[in-house]
Design a protein around this motif. Structure first.
Motif, mmCIF file in Angstrom:
data_model
loop_
_atom_site.group_PDB
_atom_site.id
_atom_site.type_symbol
_atom_site.label_atom_id
_atom_site.label_comp_id
_atom_site.label_asym_id
_atom_site.label_seq_id
_atom_site.Cartn_x
_atom_site.Cartn_y
_atom_site.Cartn_z
ATOM 1 N N TYR A 173 55.252 40.283 102.492
ATOM 2 C CA TYR A 173 55.233 41.313 101.553
ATOM 3 C C TYR A 173 56.981 41.108 101.578
ATOM 4 C CZ TYR A 173 57.546 45.583 100.435
ATOM 5 O OH TYR A 173 58.539 46.652 99.781
ATOM 6 N N VAL A 174 57.569 41.488 100.628
ATOM 7 C CA VAL A 174 59.231 40.451 99.984
ATOM 8 C C VAL A 174 58.605 41.517 98.722
ATOM 9 C CG1 VAL A 174 59.832 39.726 98.095
ATOM 10 C CG2 VAL A 174 58.477 38.174 99.102
ATOM 11 N N GLY A 175 59.891 42.979 98.633
ATOM 12 C CA GLY A 175 60.501 43.830 98.531
ATOM 13 C C GLY A 175 61.995 45.323 99.093
ATOM 14 N N THR A 176 61.975 45.435 98.910
ATOM 15 C CA THR A 176 62.624 47.006 99.840
ATOM 16 C C THR A 176 61.947 47.278 100.975
ATOM 17 O OG1 THR A 176 63.317 47.732 97.590
ATOM 18 C CG2 THR A 176 63.472 49.057 99.895
ATOM 19 N N ILE A 177 61.811 47.212 102.186
ATOM 20 C CA ILE A 177 61.884 48.141 103.908
ATOM 21 C C ILE A 177 62.733 49.561 103.647
ATOM 22 C CG2 ILE A 177 61.341 47.796 105.733
ATOM 23 C CD1 ILE A 177 60.682 45.487 104.123
ATOM 24 N N SER A 178 61.109 49.969 103.771
ATOM 25 C CA SER A 178 62.189 51.349 104.016
ATOM 26 C C SER A 178 62.988 52.539 104.775
ATOM 27 C CB SER A 178 60.566 52.769 103.189
ATOM 28 O OG SER A 178 59.994 52.721 102.306
ATOM 29 N N GLU A 179 62.587 51.834 106.117
ATOM 30 C CA GLU A 179 63.265 51.896 107.054
ATOM 31 C C GLU A 179 64.825 51.809 106.880
ATOM 32 O OE1 GLU A 179 60.420 50.063 106.828
ATOM 33 O OE2 GLU A 179 60.138 49.873 109.138
ATOM 34 N N ALA A 180 65.056 50.426 107.111
ATOM 35 C CA ALA A 180 66.149 49.521 106.288
ATOM 36 C C ALA A 180 66.732 50.415 105.288
ATOM 37 C CB ALA A 180 66.250 48.744 106.022
ATOM 38 N N ALA A 181 66.405 51.067 104.249
ATOM 39 C CA ALA A 181 66.837 51.652 103.392
ATOM 40 C C ALA A 181 66.992 53.087 103.330
ATOM 41 C CB ALA A 181 65.914 51.685 101.301
ATOM 42 N N GLY A 182 66.008 53.568 103.818
ATOM 43 C CA GLY A 182 67.098 54.631 104.724
ATOM 44 C C GLY A 182 68.025 54.879 105.871
ATOM 45 N N VAL A 183 68.887 53.725 106.171
ATOM 46 C CA VAL A 183 69.686 53.640 107.088
ATOM 47 C C VAL A 183 70.677 53.437 106.227
ATOM 48 C CG1 VAL A 183 70.389 52.231 108.722
ATOM 49 C CG2 VAL A 183 68.612 53.177 109.253
ATOM 50 N N ASP A 207 55.838 63.954 104.378
ATOM 51 C CA ASP A 207 54.048 63.829 104.566
ATOM 52 C C ASP A 207 54.001 62.914 104.862
ATOM 53 O OD1 ASP A 207 51.682 63.621 104.192
ATOM 54 O OD2 ASP A 207 51.524 64.180 101.669
ATOM 55 N N PRO A 208 53.592 63.274 106.353
ATOM 56 C CA PRO A 208 53.367 61.449 107.465
ATOM 57 C C PRO A 208 52.217 60.417 106.620
ATOM 58 C CG PRO A 208 52.650 63.385 108.202
ATOM 59 C CD PRO A 208 53.262 63.976 106.852
ATOM 60 N N SER A 209 51.502 60.992 105.157
ATOM 61 C CA SER A 209 50.366 60.266 104.093
ATOM 62 C C SER A 209 51.128 59.358 103.345
ATOM 63 C CB SER A 209 49.618 61.063 103.874
ATOM 64 O OG SER A 209 50.161 61.758 102.740
ATOM 65 N N TRP A 210 52.917 59.543 103.345
ATOM 66 C CA TRP A 210 52.918 59.008 102.567
ATOM 67 C C TRP A 210 54.019 58.015 103.226
ATOM 68 C CZ3 TRP A 210 57.517 60.877 98.790
ATOM 69 C CH2 TRP A 210 58.254 59.400 97.361
ATOM 70 N N VAL A 211 53.939 56.476 104.440
ATOM 71 C CA VAL A 211 54.315 56.517 105.122
ATOM 72 C C VAL A 211 55.537 55.874 104.254
ATOM 73 C CG1 VAL A 211 53.901 54.550 106.302
ATOM 74 C CG2 VAL A 211 51.882 55.816 105.748
ATOM 75 N N ASP A 212 56.092 55.033 103.536
ATOM 76 C CA ASP A 212 57.035 54.295 103.001
ATOM 77 C C ASP A 212 57.738 55.494 102.711
ATOM 78 O OD1 ASP A 212 56.460 51.592 103.212
ATOM 79 O OD2 ASP A 212 55.704 51.689 100.548
ATOM 80 N N GLY A 213 57.947 56.702 102.543
ATOM 81 C CA GLY A 213 58.675 57.925 102.102
ATOM 82 C C GLY A 213 59.467 58.385 103.365
ATOM 83 N N MET A 214 58.298 58.919 104.324
ATOM 84 C CA MET A 214 58.632 59.219 105.694
ATOM 85 C C MET A 214 59.766 58.069 106.851
ATOM 86 S SD MET A 214 57.738 62.137 106.526
ATOM 87 C CE MET A 214 57.116 61.869 107.840
ATOM 88 N N ASN A 215 59.052 56.884 106.413
ATOM 89 C CA ASN A 215 60.094 55.892 106.827
ATOM 90 C C ASN A 215 61.811 55.737 106.143
ATOM 91 O OD1 ASN A 215 57.566 54.834 108.794
ATOM 92 N ND2 ASN A 215 57.679 53.920 106.927
ATOM 93 N N ARG A 216 61.396 55.788 104.826
ATOM 94 C CA ARG A 216 62.613 56.033 104.490
ATOM 95 C C ARG A 216 63.154 57.172 105.059
ATOM 96 N NH1 ARG A 216 63.452 54.897 98.307
ATOM 97 N NH2 ARG A 216 61.686 53.275 98.623
ATOM 98 N N MET A 217 63.662 58.417 104.519
ATOM 99 C CA MET A 217 63.337 59.967 104.804
ATOM 100 C C MET A 217 63.962 59.906 106.422
ATOM 101 S SD MET A 217 63.043 62.798 106.851
ATOM 102 C CE MET A 217 61.046 62.854 107.032
#
Length: 382
Positions: A173-183, A207-217
């Motif tokens: 996978y190539v792109g923004t990593i949500s966890e790292a972006a949130g940090v 919303d846990p169903s939105w995995v990327d959004g939750m990881n970023r938050m």
């Protein structure tokens, strides 16, 4: 386009001419394929220097062996809007590599996410049937996995970008990593806050169903809570009247939170709403109202407007151009030097075994014009 941009385009044109000569047909016994050459990327404080250096090393590896022809396909959710820089980057990379390939949008089949993902899976199968030896895809959802598995079974590697299909057999996978972006976003705001205690409002996902959004938050929340701030999440209201609802809700939080709100952090493309809420609360308080730091995400026109006014202190721009630009090089690397060797070269940017983090551009309010100049210099409309 500025002078730097014109020089870049001229250099890029020369590289394309070399690529076109290389890919014009099968080399005869007396012919030798030209080495791959990257057009030089203009120097800027926003140039992703680590990625650029790694790509130069990758190209040197390619040129150590025989330069090979290749056919690939890049399948995106859209060709415009957010995906415009991705399209630009992918087309540029394929031109430099001298490969045969196209960047294409969705097939138009299906009215919901599941149907669009299934249609995209069919696009992958068709690309393989048409001769693709590598595929880049921005998935609509996990339903694309069947198409990816069929391609991989036929010996065609698949790389995902922008969004992932982590449970499929995609190579990288190539792109923004949500966890790292949130940090990163949390750390940007943290540097602007007064000492704890205080409340921070995060405008993001719950919303846990939105995995990327939750990881970023959660990435941002972890940074701020570790620094002893109380975090309150205002879930984004996407449907009308979303903007008014979000602004009013965050304004109420600013007026009533205990301990008082000391800053706001938006984590998606509508994060300018944080600035609107802060302004509304300050206007209601009147003269002497304390200015609250606001940090945003993405480089939307409204966000840029508030940056220019100094009401947003900084934003985090995703590197869509680099995501699109990297994918053809990675696909070519998988074919010519192998997946493991390609991943090893990108090791500094690998977030884990199979995810490559392109990172973010942190753009302070006093660097908006410099960032726009950088985008212009690489021919990107953001």
């Amino acid at each position: 386009m500025n002078r730097i941009g014109r020089r870049w385009v001229a250099a890029f044109g020369l590289a394309l001419m070399a690529a076109a000569c290389e890919s014009g047909g099968t080399a005869g016994p007396s012919e030798q394929a030209l080495p791959i050459q990257r057009a030089p990327t203009p120097e800027s404080e926003f140039t992703a220097k680590e990625i650029e250096t790694t790509l130069d090393t990758l190209v040197a590896e390619f040129n150590e062996g025989a330069v090979e022809p290749m056919q690939m396909a890049i399948l995106l959710k859209e060709l415009g809007g957010f995906f415009t820089p991705i399209t630009t980057g992918a087309n540029r990379a394929m031109g430099e590599l001298g490969v045969t390939g196209n960047v294409v949008g969705p097939s138009g089949q299906g009215s919901d996410q599941q149907q669009r993902a299934e249609a995209q899976g069919e696009q992958i199968v068709q690309a393989v049937a048409d001769g693709a030896e590598g595929i880049g895809v921005s998935p609509f959802g996990e339903a694309i996995a069947a198409g990816i598995e069929e391609a991989v079974a036929d010996g065609v590697p698949v790389v995902t970008l922008d969004t992932d299909a982590k449970d499929s057999k995609r190579a990288i996978y190539v792109g923004t990593i949500s966890e790292a972006a949130g940090v990163t976003a949390g750390e940007t705001l943290l540097a602007l806050l007064p000492p704890a205690p205080g409340t921070v409002v995060i405008h993001g996902a719950d919303d846990p169903s939105w995995v990327d959004g939750m990881n970023r938050m959660q990435g941002a929340r972890g940074v701020l809570e570790k620094a002893d701030y109380k975090v309150v999440v205002r879930a984004i209201t996407w449907s009308p009247p979303g903007e008014a609802a979000d602004v009013e809700a965050m304004k109420a939080l600013i007026e009533t939170a205990d301990p008082p709100v000391v800053g706001l952090l938006g984590l998606h493309n509508v994060s300018y709403r944080c600035a609107m809420a802060a302004e509304a609360a300050e206007a209601a308080e009147g003269a002497g109202a304390k200015r609250l730091p606001v940090v945003a995400f993405d480089f939307e026109p409204k966000t840029v407007e508030y940056l220019r006014r100094g009401r947003i202190d900084a934003t985090h721009a995703q590197r869509q151009y680099y995501a699109g630009y990297l994918v053809p090089y990675i696909l070519y690397g998988i074919k010519t030097i192998g997946l493991d060797a390609t991943k090893a070269l990108f090791a500094p940017r690998m977030f884990d075994e199979s995810r490559l983090n392109v990172g973010l551009d942190v753009v302070p309010s006093d660097k908006v014009e410099e960032y726009n100049a950088f985008l212009d210099s690489i021919g990107v409309v953001q």
